[in-house]
Motif scaffolding. Structure first.
Motif, mmCIF file in Angstrom:
data_model
loop_
_atom_site.group_PDB
_atom_site.id
_atom_site.type_symbol
_atom_site.label_atom_id
_atom_site.label_comp_id
_atom_site.label_asym_id
_atom_site.label_seq_id
_atom_site.Cartn_x
_atom_site.Cartn_y
_atom_site.Cartn_z
ATOM 1 N N SER A 1 0.826 -1.216 0.000
ATOM 2 C CA SER A 1 0.000 0.000 0.000
ATOM 3 C C SER A 1 0.855 1.257 0.000
ATOM 4 O O SER A 1 0.530 2.247 -0.671
ATOM 5 N N HIS B 1 0.824 4.120 -2.822
ATOM 6 C CA HIS B 1 0.553 5.518 -2.465
ATOM 7 C C HIS B 1 1.626 6.447 -3.028
ATOM 8 O O HIS B 1 1.318 7.501 -3.612
ATOM 9 N N PHE C 1 1.127 9.262 -5.840
ATOM 10 C CA PHE C 1 1.426 10.646 -5.444
ATOM 11 C C PHE C 1 2.257 11.332 -6.517
ATOM 12 O O PHE C 1 2.065 12.517 -6.820
ATOM 13 N N VAL D 1 -7.158 0.072 0.014
ATOM 14 C CA VAL D 1 -6.220 1.168 0.213
ATOM 15 C C VAL D 1 -6.919 2.481 -0.127
ATOM 16 O O VAL D 1 -7.504 2.601 -1.209
ATOM 17 N N GLY E 1 -7.969 5.776 -1.670
ATOM 18 C CA GLY E 1 -7.614 6.370 -2.950
ATOM 19 C C GLY E 1 -7.627 5.401 -4.115
ATOM 20 O O GLY E 1 -7.470 5.817 -5.265
ATOM 21 N N PHE F 1 0.382 9.195 3.790
ATOM 22 C CA PHE F 1 -0.081 7.807 3.743
ATOM 23 C C PHE F 1 -0.898 7.494 4.995
ATOM 24 O O PHE F 1 -0.433 7.658 6.115
#
Length: 454
Positions: free
Chosen positions: A124, A128, A132, A145, A147, A305
């Protein structure tokens, strides 16, 4: 990735990863059918929303026909499954989940995250950070997770990040899932004997990770937690043209209930906590360094996160009382999770409850591995449902055997969900309630749990 002529059938479509794979493939233009003898939430609602929920539960051999491109076989389908038998009779290709993921990612750079604990969290984190920084990638992860709408994504992306499970690939393929992906980069977070129904000795269990490490190709990379003695031993073996990426616990401090990561470029306030999570973070950083994510880019993104679902997930907070839910079930993870909460919230009463749900945790010969694992809690509780033992075809387990094995002063054992909720309700205003399980405490209503501190 549109394949209008490709028809796939899922045996055991209700599985947590299986239903997500089915939805991902339907999005890509495949025609999907599926069957299962039991479909629980949230799989049921998600399949229904995607138009993929079977009309009836059960196995229907007539769903398997010569027009299918392939059949995907879920883990909980037995080897004598009538739909599987039909596929074999018709010589239709049958793939396990990991085999199919590999087939779909042959032309990608494959990152496989493994270990007895921390797999979902590290996977995860990597997802992330890549998102990002707007990197294109696919993924298969065992937890929801924030998003990400599903736990599986397949596209034309050049990279795929896979949570690699050491359990069997399927009922007809007894090789661990993580050996199927043929990784370029892999990570071993730590190794603690589990799945004793499949790996009856610790040596057999460890050997699976040795095989994984040995599969690392030339010019490949192997990350491992050097603070875990078994992972370190495996990781330090000299392998031809394999880059070793050892990692450990970074510098950090806990202040006012917040964990601050200290790194050469500054300080980052984190939304996660606990020594194991800090180790997970460093493992993710090492893996990402191999795909073009610099330290500066990593630290820029990691502060946002939030963690994966059921990994020290906060269910409720009211004043000085908090309820967390965590996936901890193996002995080493139970101890680490309790210690993490204790470090993050010094002075508060820790009320820890563990559900024994897995085959290993409900086996009397394995129970002594839990000795002392709940000693860090101010109040320790263990719950199990005798019907789970029946379902797993295990002998009756007496509460006294659990008390003796855990050897934690004052530990209470519950076999009734209502009695457990009553016990949890009898707390103070300055407490942390920690619910640990790979199961659901028999579908316990988490809204009712949250109301315990309202």
């Amino acid at each position: 990735m549109t394949h209008n002529n490709n028809q796939l059938h899922f045996i055991a479509i209700g599985g947590s990863l299986m239903h997500n794979l089915a939805m991902a493939l339907a999005e890509n233009g495949y025609t999907i059918t599926g069957s299962d003898d039991e479909i629980y939430e949230p799989s049921r609602s998600k399949l229904q929303g995607a138009g993929l929920l079977p009309e009836a539960e059960g196995w229907f051999p007539e769903k398997v026909h010569e027009g299918l491109s392939a059949v995907i076989l879920g883990m909980h389908a037995r080897s004598d499954n009538p739909e599987l038998k039909r596929a074999q009779e018709l010589n239709i290709p049958v793939y396990s989940f990991p085999e199919f993921i590999y087939e779909q990612s042959k032309n990608k750079q494959r990152i496989v995250i493994t270990g007895s604990h921390g797999k979902s969290t590290i996977t995860s984190m990597i997802m992330h950070i890549l998102a990002f920084h707007n990197r294109s990638f696919d993924y298969a992860v065992g937890a929801e997770v924030p998003g990400f709408p599903t736990t599986v994504r397949l596209s034309n992306a050049p990279i795929i990040v896979i949570e690699g499970d050491e359990y069997l690939s399927s009922a007809i393929d007894r090789e661990p899932k993580f050996l199927k992906y043929q990784h370029h980069i892999t990570l071993i977070s730590g190794i603690s004997w589990d799945h004793i129904n499949v790996f009856p000795t610790e040596a057999e269990y460890i050997n699976q990770f040795e095989k994984l490490a040995d599969l690392t190709p030339k010019a490949g990379s192997l990350a491992y937690c050097e603070e875990d003695p078994v992972a370190k031993k495996i990781g330090e073996v000299d392998r031809d043209d394999v880059t070793r990426l050892p990692y450990g616990t970074p510098s950090y401090e806990v202040k006012d209930g917040k964990t601050i990561l200290i790194h050469p470029g500054g300080r980052v306030e984190l939304r996660i906590f606990g020594k194991h999570n800090l180790q997970n973070l460093m493992g993710a950083k090492e893996v990402l360094s191999r795909v073009g994510i610099s330290e500066e880019m990593f630290y820029e993104a990691i502060g946002s996160f939030e963690g994966a679902s059921r990994r020290l997930e906060m269910l409720a907070e009211n004043g000085n009382s908090i309820i967390f839910r965590d996936y901890a079930h193996a002995p080493s993870k139970v101890r680490a999770t309790i210690n993490a909460v204790k470090e993050q919230y010094p002075g508060r009463k820790i009320r820890a409850c563990l559900e024994l749900h897995t085959f290993s945790s409900l086996t009397s010969s394995f129970l002594p591995h839990y000795k002392g694992t709940m000693d860090g809690a101010d109040e320790a509780m263990v719950y199990f449902n005798p019907k789970t033992l029946e379902h797993k075809r295990l002998p009756v387990l007496e509460p006294s055997a659990i008390t003796k094995s855990f050897d934690t002063e004052g530990l209470r054992v519950f076999t009734d969900q209502t009695e457990l909720l009553d016990a949890l309700d009898n707390g103070t205003s300055d407490q942390i309630i920690l619910l640990m399980s790979s199961g659901t405490f028999d579908n316990m209503d988490m809204h009712s749990v949250a109301n315990l501190i309202s």
